[in-house]
Design an enzyme around this catalytic site. Structure first.
Site, PDB file in Angstrom:
ATOM      1  N   LYS A  24     -47.857  23.691  18.720  1.00 54.82           N
ATOM      2  CA  LYS A  24     -49.098  23.699  17.923  1.00 54.82           C
ATOM      3  C   LYS A  24     -50.081  24.736  18.453  1.00 54.82           C
ATOM      4  O   LYS A  24     -51.209  24.816  17.996  1.00 54.82           O
ATOM      5  CB  LYS A  24     -49.731  22.304  17.948  1.00 54.82           C
ATOM      6  CG  LYS A  24     -48.878  21.245  17.241  1.00 54.82           C
ATOM      7  CD  LYS A  24     -49.620  19.942  17.145  1.00 54.82           C
ATOM      8  CE  LYS A  24     -48.739  18.769  16.819  1.00 54.82           C
ATOM      9  NZ  LYS A  24     -48.211  18.767  15.459  1.00 54.82           N
TER      10      LYS A  24
ATOM     11  N   HIS B 146     -52.201   8.877  15.743  1.00 57.11           N
ATOM     12  CA  HIS B 146     -50.875   9.325  15.302  1.00 57.11           C
ATOM     13  C   HIS B 146     -49.858   8.280  15.769  1.00 57.11           C
ATOM     14  O   HIS B 146     -50.055   7.623  16.795  1.00 57.11           O
ATOM     15  CB  HIS B 146     -50.603  10.682  15.961  1.00 57.11           C
ATOM     16  CG  HIS B 146     -49.354  11.365  15.514  1.00 57.11           C
ATOM     17  ND1 HIS B 146     -48.102  11.019  15.967  1.00 57.11           N
ATOM     18  CD2 HIS B 146     -49.166  12.404  14.662  1.00 57.11           C
ATOM     19  CE1 HIS B 146     -47.197  11.810  15.420  1.00 57.11           C
ATOM     20  NE2 HIS B 146     -47.815  12.666  14.613  1.00 57.11           N
TER      21      HIS B 146
ATOM     22  N   ASP C 179     -54.833  11.977  23.598  1.00 55.86           N
ATOM     23  CA  ASP C 179     -53.826  12.739  22.863  1.00 55.86           C
ATOM     24  C   ASP C 179     -54.491  14.029  22.373  1.00 55.86           C
ATOM     25  O   ASP C 179     -55.267  14.019  21.412  1.00 55.86           O
ATOM     26  CB  ASP C 179     -53.323  11.882  21.691  1.00 55.86           C
ATOM     27  CG  ASP C 179     -52.418  12.667  20.737  1.00 55.86           C
ATOM     28  OD1 ASP C 179     -52.236  13.881  20.932  1.00 55.86           O
ATOM     29  OD2 ASP C 179     -51.917  12.040  19.781  1.00 55.86           O
TER      30      ASP C 179
ATOM     31  N   CYS D 109     -47.934  11.031   9.664  1.00 57.24           N
ATOM     32  CA  CYS D 109     -47.563  10.189  10.825  1.00 57.24           C
ATOM     33  C   CYS D 109     -48.782   9.419  11.336  1.00 57.24           C
ATOM     34  O   CYS D 109     -48.965   9.264  12.560  1.00 57.24           O
ATOM     35  CB  CYS D 109     -46.940  11.005  11.942  1.00 57.24           C
ATOM     36  SG  CYS D 109     -45.470  11.887  11.452  1.00 57.24           S
TER      37      CYS D 109
ATOM     38  N   GLN E  60     -53.894  18.154  18.923  1.00 63.12           N
ATOM     39  CA  GLN E  60     -54.625  19.025  17.978  1.00 63.12           C
ATOM     40  C   GLN E  60     -55.821  19.720  18.616  1.00 63.12           C
ATOM     41  O   GLN E  60     -56.336  20.687  18.052  1.00 63.12           O
ATOM     42  CB  GLN E  60     -55.115  18.202  16.768  1.00 63.12           C
ATOM     43  CG  GLN E  60     -54.020  17.564  15.946  1.00 63.12           C
ATOM     44  CD  GLN E  60     -53.123  18.574  15.225  1.00 63.12           C
ATOM     45  OE1 GLN E  60     -53.470  19.743  15.073  1.00 63.12           O
ATOM     46  NE2 GLN E  60     -51.952  18.123  14.808  1.00 63.12           N
TER      47      GLN E  60
HETATM   48  N1  C6P Z   1     -48.673  16.010  14.298  1.00 59.44           N
HETATM   49  C1  C6P Z   1     -48.864  16.797  12.023  1.00 59.44           C
HETATM   50  O1  C6P Z   1     -48.433  17.360  11.016  1.00 59.44           O
HETATM   51  P1  C6P Z   1     -45.077  16.241  18.693  1.00 59.44           P
HETATM   52  O2  C6P Z   1     -44.282  15.983  17.459  1.00 59.44           O
HETATM   53  O3  C6P Z   1     -44.629  15.372  19.827  1.00 59.44           O
HETATM   54  O4  C6P Z   1     -45.185  17.677  19.043  1.00 59.44           O
HETATM   55  O5  C6P Z   1     -46.584  15.813  18.327  1.00 59.44           O
HETATM   56  C2  C6P Z   1     -46.866  14.527  17.856  1.00 59.44           C
HETATM   57  C3  C6P Z   1     -48.337  14.402  17.577  1.00 59.44           C
HETATM   58  C4  C6P Z   1     -49.096  13.598  18.376  1.00 59.44           C
HETATM   59  N2  C6P Z   1     -50.426  13.510  18.219  1.00 59.44           N
HETATM   60  C5  C6P Z   1     -51.061  14.202  17.261  1.00 59.44           C
HETATM   61  C6  C6P Z   1     -52.533  14.107  17.147  1.00 59.44           C
HETATM   62  C7  C6P Z   1     -50.337  15.020  16.393  1.00 59.44           C
HETATM   63  O6  C6P Z   1     -50.984  15.694  15.448  1.00 59.44           O
HETATM   64  C8  C6P Z   1     -48.935  15.111  16.534  1.00 59.44           C
HETATM   65  C9  C6P Z   1     -48.120  15.919  15.569  1.00 59.44           C
HETATM   66  C10 C6P Z   1     -48.020  16.798  13.269  1.00 59.44           C
HETATM   67  O7  C6P Z   1     -49.967  16.262  12.045  1.00 59.44           O
HETATM   68  C11 C6P Z   1     -46.625  16.356  12.976  1.00 59.44           C
HETATM   69  S1  C6P Z   1     -46.535  14.673  12.514  1.00 59.44           S
END
Ligand code: C6P
Length: 414
Positions: A234, A131, A208, A372, A211
């Site tokens: 999430k 990401h 990371d 992203c 998910q």
């Molecule tokens: N992915 C998706 O629709 P934040 O925005 O900081 O809570 O998370 C960012 C992020 C980082 N790593 C992974 C693996 C992610 O999936 C995400 C967020 C969302 O896939 C929004 S782009």
């Protein structure tokens, strides 16, 4: 991904679905089918009510007041640290830093650990499926320090090329930062193996887990990684709150990332000394209600049972993948055997944004675009995919509605 050998107790997911009022509404004249859980999951009433209760009866600033209300708010907020530590099996709650989300957590590590420790020519290993939150902060630090980014390639099915990873590791490797469960592909990476290999080369590892934490049991002591990041929104919690897990010795060695209230020990114009971790990294008044909301979300998920959640979501995603496979012309982007939570796909003749718009008109919420994660889409030579991502409160009927919607969309383009 973490399926244990122990028997999973039966859970009434139909009843659980009733905890989510948002799911019981019509969108564009159709009952909502919410399949955008990887972007943000829905919040059960139990979590919303806990946040509401805090706002109505407990609100006060934390770590500052001698008065009862402030202490009450502090206790509730700090309880989250203990619950998170237990939830991810950290050794101590001192290893749990509150942030605004995964993005913020990775920026913290890059700016604090990275800026202090990286030198010209040092290597940061990322993967092709990261990401942007796990790419851009490292690029910014690489630019400042002269460190170099190396990228683990991904196979045609969407798995990490582990042989290529082994070859990238070397004496200059200082950091390996890899996604646990890919939001763009659904692949679950072998994070323990990745960590062990990096540690053999003296490198530090960040995983990371944005998910993976919502989906299955994650265990810091088992994985052994140095840093781990995730977001409350999430996992049935609120937006604006997240976690950085860091091994205590590493956090102790790191300078603060932001300055202000709460993160200090003593301040004078001549010199400022800093608080101990995790507070050293938590400047200013935090989103208290959101932190307490994460506590309630952990209670909610633990009440169902994380193994039962994983089992339900694995069954749903397998059902979804099997049904999608039947659709002529559909091509998966990411078709790993490890697939969890996510199905991403394309059609040559239908752009993903058209697909998303037509599905939305039928009340079906999916995400379309690059998620992203532009580099991995470029790897597969597609500008965008349609992504359906499941949560435990989805049903097989939701998947059937998605498939019907896809056939409906196809009928326009054939
Ligand atoms: N992915 C998706 O629709 P934040 O925005 O900081 O809570 O998370 C960012 C992020 C980082 N790593 C992974 C693996 C992610 O999936 C995400 C967020 C969302 O896939 C929004 S782009």
């Amino acid at each position: 991904m973490s399926q244990t050998a122990t028997k999973i107790p039966a859970v009434d997911f139909e009843k659980i679905r009733k905890d989510f009022p948002v799911l019981h509404q019509d969108v564009n004249g159709h009952p909502l089918v919410y399949l955008d859980n990887a972007a943000s999951s829905q919040m059960p009433v139990q979590v919303a009510e806990r946040i509401d209760h805090y706002h109505r009866y407990e609100h006060s600033n934390v770590h500052r007041g001698i008065h009862t209300l402030s202490q009450k708010a502090t206790d509730a907020y700090e309880l989250t640290r203990k619950k998170v530590a237990q939830f991810i099996n950290a050794i101590s709650h001192d290893e749990i830093v509150f942030t605004s989300g995964t993005t913020d957590s990775i920026n913290l590590v890059a700016n604090s650990y990275g800026l202090t420790n990286f030198r010209e020519g040092d290597e940061i290993i990322l993967s092709e499926m990261e990401h942007h939150a796990n790419i851009v902060p490292w690029q910014m630090i690489a630019e400042k320090t002269g460190a170099v980014i190396k990228v683990i390639p991904v196979t045609d099915l969407g798995d990490l090329d582990m042989e290529a990873y082994k070859k990238l590791l070397g004496s200059r490797t200082k950091m390996v930062a890899v996604i646990h469960l890919s939001n763009a592909l659904g692949t679950v990476n072998p994070v323990k193996e990745i960590t062990d290999l990096a540690h053999d080369h003296g490198a530090v590892v960040l995983i990371d887990g944005a998910q993976s934490v919502p989906h299955a049991k994650v265990d810091m002591q088992e994985i052994g990684c140095d840093f781990f990041t995730f977001s409350a929104h999430k996992m049935c919690g609120p937006t604006g709150f997240g976690i950085l897990y860091g091994k205590k010795a590493l956090l102790d060695s790191m300078p603060p990332y932001r300055g202000g209230g709460d993160m200090i020990d003593k301040v004078s114009f001549e010199e400022t000394t800093y608080n101990v971790p995790p507070f050293r990294f938590e400047a200013g008044t935090p989103p208290i209600a959101a932190g307490i909301g994460l506590s309630a979300a952990i209670d909610y998920m633990s009440g169902i049972g994380i193994d039962a959640i994983a089992d339900r979501e694995d069954k749903l995603v397998t059902y979804a993948a099997d049904r999608l496979r039947e659709v002529e012309g559909l091509r998966f982007i990411g078709d790993s055997e490890t697939r969890a939570s996510v199905c991403a796909f394309v059609f040559d003749e239908i752009h993903a944004s058209d697909m998303g718009t037509i599905l939305d008109k039928r009340g079906i919420a999916v995400r379309t675009g690059h998620h992203c994660a532009q580099p991995i889409l470029r790897r597969f030579n597609v500008p965008a995919t349609t992504r359906a991502s499941v949560s435990f409160y989805n049903t097989e009927e939701d998947i059937d509605r998605l498939i019907d919607g896809i056939y409906y969309a196809k009928s326009f383009f054939e």
